[in-house]
Design a protein around this motif. Structure first.
Motif, PDB file in Angstrom:
ATOM      1  N   GLN A  12       0.844  -1.206   0.000  1.00 17.13           N
ATOM      2  CA  GLN A  12       0.000   0.000   0.000  1.00 17.13           C
ATOM      3  C   GLN A  12       0.874   1.249   0.000  1.00 17.13           C
ATOM      4  O   GLN A  12       0.610   2.202  -0.741  1.00 17.13           O
ATOM      5  N   PHE A  13       1.899   1.249   0.825  1.00 18.02           N
ATOM      6  CA  PHE A  13       2.818   2.381   0.857  1.00 18.02           C
ATOM      7  C   PHE A  13       3.516   2.540  -0.497  1.00 18.02           C
ATOM      8  O   PHE A  13       3.589   3.637  -1.047  1.00 18.02           O
ATOM      9  N   ARG A  14       4.020   1.438  -1.032  1.00 16.08           N
ATOM     10  CA  ARG A  14       4.747   1.465  -2.299  1.00 16.08           C
ATOM     11  C   ARG A  14       3.874   2.010  -3.425  1.00 16.08           C
ATOM     12  O   ARG A  14       4.344   2.770  -4.280  1.00 16.08           O
ATOM     13  N   ALA A  15       2.598   1.646  -3.437  1.00 16.14           N
ATOM     14  CA  ALA A  15       1.680   2.097  -4.482  1.00 16.14           C
ATOM     15  C   ALA A  15       1.529   3.622  -4.491  1.00 16.14           C
ATOM     16  O   ALA A  15       1.238   4.213  -5.531  1.00 16.14           O
ATOM     17  N   GLU A  16       1.738   4.240  -3.340  1.00 16.12           N
ATOM     18  CA  GLU A  16       1.615   5.700  -3.240  1.00 16.12           C
ATOM     19  C   GLU A  16       2.970   6.402  -3.290  1.00 16.12           C
ATOM     20  O   GLU A  16       3.056   7.601  -3.019  1.00 16.12           O
TER      21      GLU A  16
END
Length: 176
Positions: free
Chosen positions: A44-48
């Motif tokens: 989730q962090f990586r996607a943002e």
């Protein structure tokens, strides 16, 4: 195999550089959370475009020495993970706060934004702010609202004239 002094110095230098470039830093603890859940959170962090990693407290404290962020040093205790972004100050807080609402074991320890140390409530307040992309969309809507309304106004006169002519034609056709 023990970590050599040179490796530790490289980690400290890398952390100092990352801390210096980050728009905001969010400190969390995910002790007791299953590995697959942490991996889901990382994605989730990586996607943002947010970096999320566990750091060794002593190395993080050493990286903060002599910087404006040195006030964060006390927050580096126990299991500590950091979330930061070079692009957007709000995204790390938004993702972390949302995940903390769903999982009681995920703890928001605090954070740092523009010279201000944030507690867990401060991180939650930061999470409620619009992200960089949301602000851009709002600004774009504001910019195009004026010209859009102007074009609608210009288009209204000929449209109304067309309706008037059609009504007159209908009246003439009915009279004949």
């Amino acid at each position: 195999m023990p970590v050599r002094r040179a490796q530790k110095e490289d980690v400290v230098a890398k952390l100092r550089d990352e801390f210096g470039q980050a728009k905001s830093i969010i400190l969390t603890s995910h002790a007791g959370i299953k590995v697959n859940e942490v991996n889901e959170l990382r994605s989730q962090f990586r996607a943002e475009g947010v970096t999320y990693s566990v750091v060794k407290n002593t190395l993080a404290k050493r990286a903060l020495e002599g910087t404006d962020m040195e006030v964060l040093a006390d927050s580096f205790s126990g299991t500590t993970a950091i979330a930061y972004s070079y692009e957007d100050a709000v995204s790390p807080a938004k993702i972390a706060s949302k995940y903390a609402e769903k999982n009681d074991k995920f703890v928001l320890k605090g954070g740092y934004l523009d010279g201000t140390v944030l507690d867990a409530d401060g991180v939650d307040q930061l999470a409620k702010m619009p992200t960089k992309d949301e602000l851009r969309a709002t600004l774009l809507r504001t910019f195009i609202a004026g010209p859009t309304n102007f074009v609608r106004l210009l288009n209204a006169v000929p449209t109304q004239m067309l309706h008037l002519l059609n009504a007159r034609k209908k009246d003439i056709d009915e009279a004949a």
